[in-house]
Design a protein around this motif. Structure first.
Motif, PDB file in Angstrom:
ATOM      1  N   ILE A   1      31.705  19.593  17.065  1.00  0.00           N
ATOM      2  CA  ILE A   1      31.018  19.887  15.801  1.00  0.00           C
ATOM      3  C   ILE A   1      29.505  19.687  15.974  1.00  0.00           C
ATOM      4  O   ILE A   1      28.702  20.496  15.500  1.00  0.00           O
ATOM      5  N   GLY A   2      29.084  18.627  16.659  1.00  0.00           N
ATOM      6  CA  GLY A   2      27.667  18.377  16.926  1.00  0.00           C
ATOM      7  C   GLY A   2      27.056  19.501  17.736  1.00  0.00           C
ATOM      8  O   GLY A   2      25.935  19.945  17.446  1.00  0.00           O
ATOM      9  N   PHE A   3      27.783  19.965  18.786  1.00  0.00           N
ATOM     10  CA  PHE A   3      27.281  21.073  19.591  1.00  0.00           C
ATOM     11  C   PHE A   3      27.152  22.339  18.730  1.00  0.00           C
ATOM     12  O   PHE A   3      26.163  23.049  18.815  1.00  0.00           O
ATOM     13  N   PHE A   4      28.129  22.622  17.877  1.00  0.00           N
ATOM     14  CA  PHE A   4      28.105  23.779  16.987  1.00  0.00           C
ATOM     15  C   PHE A   4      26.888  23.699  16.041  1.00  0.00           C
ATOM     16  O   PHE A   4      26.168  24.665  15.876  1.00  0.00           O
TER      17      PHE A   4
ATOM     18  N   THR B   1      39.321   8.929  21.212  1.00  0.00           N
ATOM     19  CA  THR B   1      38.963   9.970  22.183  1.00  0.00           C
ATOM     20  C   THR B   1      38.896  11.320  21.485  1.00  0.00           C
ATOM     21  O   THR B   1      37.931  12.067  21.653  1.00  0.00           O
ATOM     22  N   TRP B   2      39.958  11.659  20.760  1.00  0.00           N
ATOM     23  CA  TRP B   2      39.966  12.966  20.081  1.00  0.00           C
ATOM     24  C   TRP B   2      38.870  13.030  18.984  1.00  0.00           C
ATOM     25  O   TRP B   2      38.273  14.072  18.749  1.00  0.00           O
ATOM     26  N   SER B   3      38.580  11.943  18.389  1.00  0.00           N
ATOM     27  CA  SER B   3      37.503  11.918  17.379  1.00  0.00           C
ATOM     28  C   SER B   3      36.155  12.173  18.038  1.00  0.00           C
ATOM     29  O   SER B   3      35.312  12.917  17.515  1.00  0.00           O
ATOM     30  N   ILE B   4      35.928  11.570  19.198  1.00  0.00           N
ATOM     31  CA  ILE B   4      34.674  11.770  19.927  1.00  0.00           C
ATOM     32  C   ILE B   4      34.574  13.236  20.355  1.00  0.00           C
ATOM     33  O   ILE B   4      33.508  13.857  20.251  1.00  0.00           O
ATOM     34  N   VAL B   5      35.678  13.814  20.824  1.00  0.00           N
ATOM     35  CA  VAL B   5      35.670  15.216  21.254  1.00  0.00           C
ATOM     36  C   VAL B   5      35.356  16.107  20.046  1.00  0.00           C
ATOM     37  O   VAL B   5      34.544  17.042  20.115  1.00  0.00           O
ATOM     38  N   CYS B   6      35.992  15.829  18.925  1.00  0.00           N
ATOM     39  CA  CYS B   6      35.750  16.643  17.706  1.00  0.00           C
ATOM     40  C   CYS B   6      34.292  16.510  17.245  1.00  0.00           C
ATOM     41  O   CYS B   6      33.642  17.509  16.897  1.00  0.00           O
ATOM     42  N   VAL B   7      33.759  15.288  17.243  1.00  0.00           N
ATOM     43  CA  VAL B   7      32.369  15.081  16.825  1.00  0.00           C
ATOM     44  C   VAL B   7      31.434  15.795  17.803  1.00  0.00           C
ATOM     45  O   VAL B   7      30.458  16.420  17.392  1.00  0.00           O
ATOM     46  N   ALA B   8      31.758  15.761  19.101  1.00  0.00           N
ATOM     47  CA  ALA B   8      30.918  16.424  20.089  1.00  0.00           C
ATOM     48  C   ALA B   8      30.965  17.939  19.886  1.00  0.00           C
ATOM     49  O   ALA B   8      29.909  18.621  19.946  1.00  0.00           O
TER      50      ALA B   8
ATOM     51  N   TRP C   1      24.186  21.874  16.555  1.00  0.00           N
ATOM     52  CA  TRP C   1      22.961  21.901  17.361  1.00  0.00           C
ATOM     53  C   TRP C   1      22.654  23.325  17.840  1.00  0.00           C
ATOM     54  O   TRP C   1      21.503  23.726  17.914  1.00  0.00           O
ATOM     55  N   LYS C   2      23.632  24.087  18.165  1.00  0.00           N
ATOM     56  CA  LYS C   2      23.462  25.422  18.724  1.00  0.00           C
ATOM     57  C   LYS C   2      23.238  26.480  17.643  1.00  0.00           C
ATOM     58  O   LYS C   2      22.416  27.359  17.839  1.00  0.00           O
ATOM     59  N   TRP C   3      23.954  26.429  16.514  1.00  0.00           N
ATOM     60  CA  TRP C   3      23.866  27.512  15.524  1.00  0.00           C
ATOM     61  C   TRP C   3      23.305  27.076  14.160  1.00  0.00           C
ATOM     62  O   TRP C   3      22.492  27.785  13.586  1.00  0.00           O
ATOM     63  N   VAL C   4      23.721  25.981  13.635  1.00  0.00           N
ATOM     64  CA  VAL C   4      23.336  25.600  12.269  1.00  0.00           C
ATOM     65  C   VAL C   4      21.890  25.097  12.242  1.00  0.00           C
ATOM     66  O   VAL C   4      21.104  25.500  11.389  1.00  0.00           O
ATOM     67  N   LEU C   5      21.516  24.215  13.146  1.00  0.00           N
ATOM     68  CA  LEU C   5      20.169  23.654  13.145  1.00  0.00           C
ATOM     69  C   LEU C   5      19.083  24.722  13.336  1.00  0.00           C
ATOM     70  O   LEU C   5      18.084  24.700  12.604  1.00  0.00           O
ATOM     71  N   PRO C   6      19.233  25.686  14.282  1.00  0.00           N
ATOM     72  CA  PRO C   6      18.193  26.719  14.403  1.00  0.00           C
ATOM     73  C   PRO C   6      18.058  27.561  13.119  1.00  0.00           C
ATOM     74  O   PRO C   6      16.948  27.887  12.702  1.00  0.00           O
ATOM     75  N   ARG C   7      19.195  27.875  12.515  1.00  0.00           N
ATOM     76  CA  ARG C   7      19.115  28.656  11.265  1.00  0.00           C
ATOM     77  C   ARG C   7      18.449  27.827  10.151  1.00  0.00           C
ATOM     78  O   ARG C   7      17.646  28.346   9.385  1.00  0.00           O
ATOM     79  N   PHE C   8      18.783  26.573  10.084  1.00  0.00           N
ATOM     80  CA  PHE C   8      18.190  25.686   9.083  1.00  0.00           C
ATOM     81  C   PHE C   8      16.686  25.565   9.323  1.00  0.00           C
ATOM     82  O   PHE C   8      15.892  25.641   8.382  1.00  0.00           O
ATOM     83  N   GLN C   9      16.278  25.417  10.594  1.00  0.00           N
ATOM     84  CA  GLN C   9      14.853  25.334  10.921  1.00  0.00           C
ATOM     85  C   GLN C   9      14.145  26.662  10.623  1.00  0.00           C
ATOM     86  O   GLN C   9      12.997  26.680  10.165  1.00  0.00           O
ATOM     87  N   LYS C  10      14.846  27.770  10.875  1.00  0.00           N
ATOM     88  CA  LYS C  10      14.276  29.077  10.583  1.00  0.00           C
ATOM     89  C   LYS C  10      14.059  29.237   9.074  1.00  0.00           C
ATOM     90  O   LYS C  10      13.003  29.707   8.617  1.00  0.00           O
ATOM     91  N   VAL C  11      15.046  28.821   8.274  1.00  0.00           N
ATOM     92  CA  VAL C  11      14.920  28.899   6.810  1.00  0.00           C
ATOM     93  C   VAL C  11      13.765  28.017   6.343  1.00  0.00           C
ATOM     94  O   VAL C  11      12.947  28.423   5.504  1.00  0.00           O
ATOM     95  N   LEU C  12      13.665  26.801   6.900  1.00  0.00           N
ATOM     96  CA  LEU C  12      12.563  25.906   6.530  1.00  0.00           C
ATOM     97  C   LEU C  12      11.205  26.495   6.933  1.00  0.00           C
ATOM     98  O   LEU C  12      10.235  26.427   6.179  1.00  0.00           O
ATOM     99  N   ALA C  13      11.148  27.116   8.155  1.00  0.00           N
ATOM    100  CA  ALA C  13       9.906  27.732   8.609  1.00  0.00           C
ATOM    101  C   ALA C  13       9.533  28.916   7.702  1.00  0.00           C
ATOM    102  O   ALA C  13       8.359  29.094   7.347  1.00  0.00           O
ATOM    103  N   ASP C  14      10.535  29.718   7.320  1.00  0.00           N
ATOM    104  CA  ASP C  14      10.273  30.845   6.406  1.00  0.00           C
ATOM    105  C   ASP C  14       9.745  30.343   5.059  1.00  0.00           C
ATOM    106  O   ASP C  14       8.783  30.896   4.510  1.00  0.00           O
ATOM    107  N   ARG C  15      10.366  29.311   4.547  1.00  0.00           N
ATOM    108  CA  ARG C  15       9.917  28.752   3.263  1.00  0.00           C
ATOM    109  C   ARG C  15       8.496  28.187   3.393  1.00  0.00           C
ATOM    110  O   ARG C  15       7.658  28.390   2.522  1.00  0.00           O
TER     111      ARG C  15
END
Length: 183
Positions: free
Chosen positions: A33-36, A24-31, A38-52
């Motif tokens: 971290i996944g939300f973090f 249960t706690w592992s699922i909560v932690c993965v969720a 999905w919300k902040w890291v992925l858009p920045r990564f996509q922005k860097v890829l789009a800039d490149r």
């Protein structure tokens, strides 16, 4: 016996499966971290890829533009080179024509000089001929008078008589010379 129940209870638990609270706690932690991500890291990564991607595409566009400019400059250079070659050919042709004109002028001048020299020689020859003819006439006149004196037997000392006799003799000579040259 208590020890044996604990063993039995431990035997019902699979050692490969973690406990439910861990899952249960592992699922909560993965969720979380996944939300973090999905919300902040992925858009920045996509922005860097789009800039490149944009930089790469911009570089490609710039390279294509530079290549087009280089091609246009090359065509302009070739056109200027062709124009310079035509101008050089034109200059060579003009120089050849000027050279030919100079040669023609030199020939005309040489011919004029030759004609002048020939005319001067002809004049000098005529003058010498007249001088020689005059000298010969004088010598011939004296010889004729001497001969006439011997034939006639008297002296022709009178200048008027002498001149008349010489002139008659020379006129006869000229007539004889003219008749032989006509034949």
């Amino acid at each position: 016996m208590a020890a044996s129940t604990t063993l039995l209870a431990a035997e019902d638990v699979n050692p490969l499966l973690p406990a439910t609270y861990d899952i249960t706690w592992s699922i909560v932690c993965v969720a979380v971290i996944g939300f973090f991500f999905w919300k902040w890291v992925l858009p920045r990564f996509q922005k860097v890829l789009a800039d490149r991607t944009e930089k790469i595409e911009g570089g490609i566009r710039q390279a294509e533009e530079a290549q087009a400019e280089a091609k246009a400059a090359l065509e302009q250079y070739r056109a200027q080179l062709a124009e310079a070659r035509q101008e050089a050919a034109k200059i060579r042709e003009e120089a050849r024509l000027q050279g030919q004109q100079i040669i023609d002028e030199m020939r005309v001048q040489a011919q004029e000089e030759s004609d002048r020299i020939v005319a001067a020689g002809q004049q000098q020859l005529n003058a010498q001929r007249q001088q020689i003819v005059a000298e010969l006439r004088g010598d011939l006149g004296r010889t004729a008078v001497d001969l006439a004196e011997k034939v006639i037997g008297e002296q022709l000392s009178d200048d008027v008589r002498r001149a008349g006799t010489v002139d008659r003799f020379l006129a006869e000579l000229d007539n004889v010379g003219a008749e032989t040259s006509v034949r």
